[in-house]
Design a protein around this motif. Structure first.
Motif, PDB file in Angstrom:
ATOM      1  N   THR A 164      40.597  21.324  47.066  1.00  0.00           N
ATOM      2  CA  THR A 164      40.183  22.947  48.476  1.00  0.00           C
ATOM      3  C   THR A 164      41.344  23.970  48.259  1.00  0.00           C
ATOM      4  O   THR A 164      42.523  24.134  48.415  1.00  0.00           O
ATOM      5  CB  THR A 164      40.007  22.310  49.283  1.00  0.00           C
ATOM      6  N   ILE A 165      40.396  24.696  47.937  1.00  0.00           N
ATOM      7  CA  ILE A 165      40.829  26.311  47.876  1.00  0.00           C
ATOM      8  C   ILE A 165      41.040  27.257  48.562  1.00  0.00           C
ATOM      9  O   ILE A 165      40.440  27.471  49.563  1.00  0.00           O
ATOM     10  CB  ILE A 165      40.781  27.304  46.837  1.00  0.00           C
ATOM     11  N   VAL A 166      42.906  27.172  49.902  1.00  0.00           N
ATOM     12  CA  VAL A 166      42.923  27.773  51.248  1.00  0.00           C
ATOM     13  C   VAL A 166      42.778  29.764  50.707  1.00  0.00           C
ATOM     14  O   VAL A 166      43.519  29.793  49.483  1.00  0.00           O
ATOM     15  CB  VAL A 166      43.585  27.224  51.450  1.00  0.00           C
ATOM     16  N   HIS A 167      42.422  30.611  51.873  1.00  0.00           N
ATOM     17  CA  HIS A 167      43.141  31.924  51.687  1.00  0.00           C
ATOM     18  C   HIS A 167      44.122  31.999  51.428  1.00  0.00           C
ATOM     19  O   HIS A 167      45.234  31.463  51.799  1.00  0.00           O
ATOM     20  CB  HIS A 167      42.684  33.011  53.132  1.00  0.00           C
ATOM     21  N   GLY A 168      45.280  32.696  50.900  1.00  0.00           N
ATOM     22  CA  GLY A 168      46.623  32.749  50.106  1.00  0.00           C
ATOM     23  C   GLY A 168      47.137  31.802  48.836  1.00  0.00           C
ATOM     24  O   GLY A 168      48.431  32.182  48.418  1.00  0.00           O
ATOM     25  N   ASP A 169      46.525  31.125  48.719  1.00  0.00           N
ATOM     26  CA  ASP A 169      46.551  30.075  47.708  1.00  0.00           C
ATOM     27  C   ASP A 169      46.913  30.546  46.276  1.00  0.00           C
ATOM     28  O   ASP A 169      46.066  31.205  46.609  1.00  0.00           O
ATOM     29  CB  ASP A 169      45.825  28.924  47.475  1.00  0.00           C
ATOM     30  N   ARG A 170      47.527  30.613  45.935  1.00  0.00           N
ATOM     31  CA  ARG A 170      47.860  31.467  44.256  1.00  0.00           C
ATOM     32  C   ARG A 170      46.904  30.314  43.748  1.00  0.00           C
ATOM     33  O   ARG A 170      47.626  29.336  43.315  1.00  0.00           O
ATOM     34  CB  ARG A 170      50.194  31.551  44.106  1.00  0.00           C
ATOM     35  N   ILE A 171      46.470  30.829  42.691  1.00  0.00           N
ATOM     36  CA  ILE A 171      45.281  30.331  41.844  1.00  0.00           C
ATOM     37  C   ILE A 171      45.807  30.608  40.200  1.00  0.00           C
ATOM     38  O   ILE A 171      44.702  30.079  39.239  1.00  0.00           O
ATOM     39  CB  ILE A 171      44.150  31.075  42.576  1.00  0.00           C
ATOM     40  N   ALA A 172      45.958  32.125  40.332  1.00  0.00           N
ATOM     41  CA  ALA A 172      46.229  32.165  38.845  1.00  0.00           C
ATOM     42  C   ALA A 172      47.393  33.058  38.526  1.00  0.00           C
ATOM     43  O   ALA A 172      47.788  33.575  39.444  1.00  0.00           O
ATOM     44  CB  ALA A 172      45.058  32.884  38.360  1.00  0.00           C
ATOM     45  N   GLN A 173      47.710  33.355  38.056  1.00  0.00           N
ATOM     46  CA  GLN A 173      48.706  34.280  37.151  1.00  0.00           C
ATOM     47  C   GLN A 173      47.609  35.706  35.981  1.00  0.00           C
ATOM     48  O   GLN A 173      46.671  35.437  35.582  1.00  0.00           O
ATOM     49  CB  GLN A 173      49.686  33.671  36.509  1.00  0.00           C
ATOM     50  N   ALA A 174      48.151  36.857  36.320  1.00  0.00           N
ATOM     51  CA  ALA A 174      47.264  37.894  35.635  1.00  0.00           C
ATOM     52  C   ALA A 174      48.508  38.381  34.746  1.00  0.00           C
ATOM     53  O   ALA A 174      50.323  38.959  35.289  1.00  0.00           O
ATOM     54  CB  ALA A 174      47.164  39.041  36.703  1.00  0.00           C
ATOM     55  N   VAL A 175      48.466  39.003  33.487  1.00  0.00           N
ATOM     56  CA  VAL A 175      49.546  39.261  32.222  1.00  0.00           C
ATOM     57  C   VAL A 175      49.199  40.581  32.165  1.00  0.00           C
ATOM     58  O   VAL A 175      47.450  40.496  31.135  1.00  0.00           O
ATOM     59  CB  VAL A 175      49.966  37.845  31.185  1.00  0.00           C
ATOM     60  N   ILE A 176      49.499  41.665  32.099  1.00  0.00           N
ATOM     61  CA  ILE A 176      48.926  43.112  30.943  1.00  0.00           C
ATOM     62  C   ILE A 176      50.071  43.017  30.169  1.00  0.00           C
ATOM     63  O   ILE A 176      51.482  42.653  29.361  1.00  0.00           O
ATOM     64  CB  ILE A 176      49.522  44.344  31.914  1.00  0.00           C
ATOM     65  N   THR A 205      39.503  38.150  30.719  1.00  0.00           N
ATOM     66  CA  THR A 205      40.274  39.495  30.195  1.00  0.00           C
ATOM     67  C   THR A 205      39.131  40.407  31.364  1.00  0.00           C
ATOM     68  O   THR A 205      38.023  40.378  31.534  1.00  0.00           O
ATOM     69  CB  THR A 205      39.419  39.836  29.038  1.00  0.00           C
ATOM     70  N   VAL A 206      40.339  41.173  31.790  1.00  0.00           N
ATOM     71  CA  VAL A 206      40.038  42.203  32.461  1.00  0.00           C
ATOM     72  C   VAL A 206      39.688  43.576  31.538  1.00  0.00           C
ATOM     73  O   VAL A 206      41.126  44.185  31.189  1.00  0.00           O
ATOM     74  CB  VAL A 206      40.648  42.668  33.865  1.00  0.00           C
ATOM     75  N   ASP A 207      38.456  44.560  31.359  1.00  0.00           N
ATOM     76  CA  ASP A 207      39.238  45.349  31.065  1.00  0.00           C
ATOM     77  C   ASP A 207      40.007  47.167  31.553  1.00  0.00           C
ATOM     78  O   ASP A 207      39.533  46.566  32.476  1.00  0.00           O
ATOM     79  CB  ASP A 207      37.907  45.866  30.329  1.00  0.00           C
ATOM     80  N   GLU A 208      40.470  47.663  30.434  1.00  0.00           N
ATOM     81  CA  GLU A 208      41.084  49.078  31.131  1.00  0.00           C
ATOM     82  C   GLU A 208      39.957  49.561  31.787  1.00  0.00           C
ATOM     83  O   GLU A 208      40.430  50.499  32.561  1.00  0.00           O
ATOM     84  CB  GLU A 208      41.387  49.698  29.756  1.00  0.00           C
ATOM     85  N   ASP A 209      38.431  49.320  31.435  1.00  0.00           N
ATOM     86  CA  ASP A 209      38.162  50.754  32.391  1.00  0.00           C
ATOM     87  C   ASP A 209      36.498  49.531  33.387  1.00  0.00           C
ATOM     88  O   ASP A 209      35.802  50.513  34.308  1.00  0.00           O
ATOM     89  CB  ASP A 209      36.659  51.029  31.016  1.00  0.00           C
ATOM     90  N   MET A 259      44.161  42.869  31.506  1.00  0.00           N
ATOM     91  CA  MET A 259      44.603  41.860  32.119  1.00  0.00           C
ATOM     92  C   MET A 259      44.046  40.557  32.070  1.00  0.00           C
ATOM     93  O   MET A 259      43.289  40.828  32.099  1.00  0.00           O
ATOM     94  CB  MET A 259      44.566  42.049  33.123  1.00  0.00           C
ATOM     95  N   GLN A 260      44.752  39.690  31.549  1.00  0.00           N
ATOM     96  CA  GLN A 260      44.707  38.579  31.391  1.00  0.00           C
ATOM     97  C   GLN A 260      44.980  38.053  32.254  1.00  0.00           C
ATOM     98  O   GLN A 260      45.558  37.213  32.563  1.00  0.00           O
ATOM     99  CB  GLN A 260      44.966  37.858  29.251  1.00  0.00           C
ATOM    100  N   ILE A 261      43.627  36.596  32.323  1.00  0.00           N
ATOM    101  CA  ILE A 261      43.645  36.242  33.494  1.00  0.00           C
ATOM    102  C   ILE A 261      44.243  34.500  32.874  1.00  0.00           C
ATOM    103  O   ILE A 261      42.877  34.175  32.643  1.00  0.00           O
ATOM    104  CB  ILE A 261      42.751  36.469  34.335  1.00  0.00           C
TER     105      ILE A 261
END
Length: 150
Positions: A107-119, A85-89, A63-65
């Motif tokens: 300022t980052i607030v609860h619920g803000d969209r901060i990144a995207q993840a690609v598998i 990178t989030v590894d499979e294990d 999972m690429q952030i």
């Protein structure tokens, strides 16, 4: 169809699962899980922002952030190890490192969209030591060796 399994962490009582904003989106949006308060990221500073989930991704993938383009262009928020990178294990909490490359605090607030993840699929080739490599037209030309203009 393969599945990506998200497990809600105890501090995440209200955020929806990561999701794709449009049918053609390559990345799913990740949101900031900040139930105890906002996080201010000063210019030149890095904040590690939790998403409120752990994940199980399919074997043979990562999972690429990646940064969200709007935050990068408008606010200067980037991911310093992009793509992360989030590894499979890995089964721990998914967190996003955000670097403020802008000139003003953000300022980052609860619920803000901060990144995207690609598998994405990964290759695990066999590692082989050799005495020589094949020749190419480029050869050993490194950074900037092909020029700037076409």
């Amino acid at each position: 169809m393969t599945n990506v399994k998200f497990m809600r962490l105890p501090e995440n009582l209200d955020l929806p699962l990561p999701s794709y904003a449009t049918p053609g989106a390559a990345g799913m949006d990740l949101q900031a899980c900040l139930p105890d308060g906002d996080v201010m990221v000063g210019p030149g500073c890095i904040a590690l922002v939790p998403t409120g989930f752990s994940v199980e991704i399919p074997s043979g993938t990562e999972m690429q952030i990646r940064p969200r383009s709007g935050l990068a262009v408008k606010q200067g928020l980037m991911i310093p190890n992009s793509p992360g990178t989030v590894d499979e294990d890995y089964r721990g909490p998914v967190k996003v490192a955000l670097l403020n490359a802008g000139k003003e605090a953000f300022t980052i607030v609860h619920g803000d969209r901060i990144a995207q993840a690609v598998i994405a699929p990964i290759l695990r080739p066999q590692i082989v030591e050799v005495d020589t490599l094949s020749e190419t037209d480029r050869g050993t030309g490194g950074f900037g060796s092909t020029g700037v203009k076409g």
